[in-house]
Motif scaffolding. Structure first.
Motif, PDB file in Angstrom:
ATOM      1  N   LEU A   1       0.816  -1.219   0.000  1.00 35.46           N
ATOM      2  CA  LEU A   1       0.000   0.000   0.000  1.00 35.46           C
ATOM      3  C   LEU A   1       0.848   1.267   0.000  1.00 35.46           C
ATOM      4  O   LEU A   1       0.467   2.268  -0.603  1.00 35.46           O
ATOM      5  CB  LEU A   1      -0.943   0.010   1.197  1.00 35.46           C
ATOM      6  N   ALA A   2       2.000   1.220   0.646  1.00 37.55           N
ATOM      7  CA  ALA A   2       2.863   2.400   0.736  1.00 37.55           C
ATOM      8  C   ALA A   2       3.437   2.795  -0.620  1.00 37.55           C
ATOM      9  O   ALA A   2       3.940   3.907  -0.770  1.00 37.55           O
ATOM     10  CB  ALA A   2       3.982   2.163   1.733  1.00 37.55           C
ATOM     11  N   SER A   3       3.331   1.922  -1.599  1.00 35.13           N
ATOM     12  CA  SER A   3       3.808   2.272  -2.939  1.00 35.13           C
ATOM     13  C   SER A   3       2.792   3.123  -3.698  1.00 35.13           C
ATOM     14  O   SER A   3       3.100   3.667  -4.754  1.00 35.13           O
ATOM     15  CB  SER A   3       4.135   1.005  -3.743  1.00 35.13           C
ATOM     16  N   LEU A   4       1.591   3.242  -3.153  1.00 38.93           N
ATOM     17  CA  LEU A   4       0.545   4.053  -3.786  1.00 38.93           C
ATOM     18  C   LEU A   4       0.733   5.524  -3.421  1.00 38.93           C
ATOM     19  O   LEU A   4       1.246   5.838  -2.345  1.00 38.93           O
ATOM     20  CB  LEU A   4      -0.839   3.593  -3.311  1.00 38.93           C
ATOM     21  N   PRO A   5       0.289   6.424  -4.291  1.00 38.10           N
ATOM     22  CA  PRO A   5       0.350   7.851  -3.945  1.00 38.10           C
ATOM     23  C   PRO A   5      -0.439   8.123  -2.673  1.00 38.10           C
ATOM     24  O   PRO A   5      -1.492   7.507  -2.443  1.00 38.10           O
ATOM     25  CB  PRO A   5      -0.319   8.547  -5.138  1.00 38.10           C
ATOM     26  N   ASN A   6       0.077   9.015  -1.849  1.00 35.30           N
ATOM     27  CA  ASN A   6      -0.596   9.508  -0.642  1.00 35.30           C
ATOM     28  C   ASN A   6      -0.637   8.530   0.525  1.00 35.30           C
ATOM     29  O   ASN A   6      -1.182   8.864   1.571  1.00 35.30           O
ATOM     30  CB  ASN A   6      -2.052   9.942  -0.939  1.00 35.30           C
TER      31      ASN A   6
ATOM     32  N   LEU B   1      -4.937   1.085   7.453  1.00 35.90           N
ATOM     33  CA  LEU B   1      -5.610   0.233   6.470  1.00 35.90           C
ATOM     34  C   LEU B   1      -5.404  -1.240   6.815  1.00 35.90           C
ATOM     35  O   LEU B   1      -6.357  -2.024   6.770  1.00 35.90           O
ATOM     36  CB  LEU B   1      -5.101   0.530   5.059  1.00 35.90           C
ATOM     37  N   ASN B   2      -4.192  -1.609   7.162  1.00 35.90           N
ATOM     38  CA  ASN B   2      -3.915  -2.997   7.547  1.00 35.90           C
ATOM     39  C   ASN B   2      -4.756  -3.397   8.752  1.00 35.90           C
ATOM     40  O   ASN B   2      -5.277  -4.519   8.809  1.00 35.90           O
ATOM     41  CB  ASN B   2      -2.437  -3.187   7.863  1.00 35.90           C
ATOM     42  N   LYS B   3      -4.891  -2.473   9.698  1.00 34.62           N
ATOM     43  CA  LYS B   3      -5.650  -2.751  10.920  1.00 34.62           C
ATOM     44  C   LYS B   3      -7.111  -3.074  10.624  1.00 34.62           C
ATOM     45  O   LYS B   3      -7.730  -3.869  11.333  1.00 34.62           O
ATOM     46  CB  LYS B   3      -5.545  -1.558  11.867  1.00 34.62           C
ATOM     47  N   VAL B   4      -7.649  -2.468   9.563  1.00 32.49           N
ATOM     48  CA  VAL B   4      -9.058  -2.725   9.219  1.00 32.49           C
ATOM     49  C   VAL B   4      -9.194  -3.797   8.135  1.00 32.49           C
ATOM     50  O   VAL B   4     -10.276  -4.013   7.603  1.00 32.49           O
ATOM     51  CB  VAL B   4      -9.803  -1.433   8.818  1.00 32.49           C
TER      52      VAL B   4
ATOM     53  N   VAL C   1      -6.616   5.381  -4.702  1.00 40.25           N
ATOM     54  CA  VAL C   1      -7.497   4.534  -5.521  1.00 40.25           C
ATOM     55  C   VAL C   1      -7.332   4.873  -7.007  1.00 40.25           C
ATOM     56  O   VAL C   1      -7.274   3.993  -7.858  1.00 40.25           O
ATOM     57  CB  VAL C   1      -8.970   4.686  -5.077  1.00 40.25           C
ATOM     58  N   LEU C   2      -7.231   6.171  -7.298  1.00 38.10           N
ATOM     59  CA  LEU C   2      -7.113   6.621  -8.689  1.00 38.10           C
ATOM     60  C   LEU C   2      -5.678   6.622  -9.206  1.00 38.10           C
ATOM     61  O   LEU C   2      -5.451   6.801 -10.404  1.00 38.10           O
ATOM     62  CB  LEU C   2      -7.695   8.036  -8.827  1.00 38.10           C
ATOM     63  N   GLY C   3      -4.713   6.468  -8.302  1.00 40.80           N
ATOM     64  CA  GLY C   3      -3.309   6.465  -8.696  1.00 40.80           C
ATOM     65  C   GLY C   3      -2.718   7.839  -8.941  1.00 40.80           C
ATOM     66  O   GLY C   3      -1.798   7.983  -9.742  1.00 40.80           O
TER      67      GLY C   3
ATOM     68  N   ALA D   1      -3.302  -3.108  -2.720  1.00 43.06           N
ATOM     69  CA  ALA D   1      -3.857  -2.047  -3.558  1.00 43.06           C
ATOM     70  C   ALA D   1      -5.184  -2.487  -4.166  1.00 43.06           C
ATOM     71  O   ALA D   1      -6.129  -1.702  -4.254  1.00 43.06           O
ATOM     72  CB  ALA D   1      -2.856  -1.662  -4.647  1.00 43.06           C
ATOM     73  N   ALA D   2      -5.259  -3.746  -4.570  1.00 42.83           N
ATOM     74  CA  ALA D   2      -6.503  -4.256  -5.159  1.00 42.83           C
ATOM     75  C   ALA D   2      -7.649  -4.197  -4.152  1.00 42.83           C
ATOM     76  O   ALA D   2      -8.770  -3.824  -4.500  1.00 42.83           O
ATOM     77  CB  ALA D   2      -6.306  -5.684  -5.657  1.00 42.83           C
ATOM     78  N   GLN D   3      -7.373  -4.527  -2.904  1.00 42.86           N
ATOM     79  CA  GLN D   3      -8.415  -4.464  -1.872  1.00 42.86           C
ATOM     80  C   GLN D   3      -8.859  -3.024  -1.652  1.00 42.86           C
ATOM     81  O   GLN D   3     -10.051  -2.765  -1.477  1.00 42.86           O
ATOM     82  CB  GLN D   3      -7.900  -5.037  -0.554  1.00 42.86           C
ATOM     83  N   LEU D   4      -7.916  -2.092  -1.673  1.00 40.84           N
ATOM     84  CA  LEU D   4      -8.270  -0.683  -1.489  1.00 40.84           C
ATOM     85  C   LEU D   4      -9.136  -0.203  -2.645  1.00 40.84           C
ATOM     86  O   LEU D   4     -10.154   0.453  -2.434  1.00 40.84           O
ATOM     87  CB  LEU D   4      -7.010   0.183  -1.365  1.00 40.84           C
ATOM     88  N   ARG D   5      -8.752  -0.538  -3.871  1.00 39.97           N
ATOM     89  CA  ARG D   5      -9.562  -0.124  -5.025  1.00 39.97           C
ATOM     90  C   ARG D   5     -10.957  -0.743  -4.966  1.00 39.97           C
ATOM     91  O   ARG D   5     -11.952  -0.083  -5.262  1.00 39.97           O
ATOM     92  CB  ARG D   5      -8.853  -0.502  -6.326  1.00 39.97           C
TER      93      ARG D   5
END
Length: 84
Positions: A4-9, A18-21, A60-62, A26-30
């Motif tokens: 996830l840290a490789s994603l912007p922001n 995010l991991n805690k929830v 999500v949008l990159g 990235a796919a799960q976030l999208r």
């Protein structure tokens, strides 16, 4: 730091939340979407702010959150305000 840290922001703190929830990729976030992910984070961190929501949408949008359209920011701000 993970994927996830490789994603912007997405920094260390947001990734940890995010991991805690249960969002670890990235796919799960999208798939979850920024609004639902923000609500999930808010359930474990009542300080989750509008800028975190913007950051999640950007991830999500990159794109960087500063690149979100005014319309997207307005929509997210209205969503955020309904929980404040």
């Amino acid at each position: 730091m993970g994927e996830l840290a490789s994603l912007p922001n997405i920094g260390k703190d947001t990734e940890e939340k995010l991991n805690k929830v249960g969002i670890t990729t990235a796919a799960q976030l999208r798939e979850t979407g920024s609004k639902k992910a923000w609500l999930m984070i808010r359930s474990v961190d009542d300080t989750a702010c509008l800028h975190r929501l913007y950051g999640l949408e950007g991830a999500v949008l990159g794109v960087k959150k500063s690149a979100l359209s005014p319309e997207t920011k307005k929509d997210l701000k209205e969503f955020f305000s309904s929980f404040s």
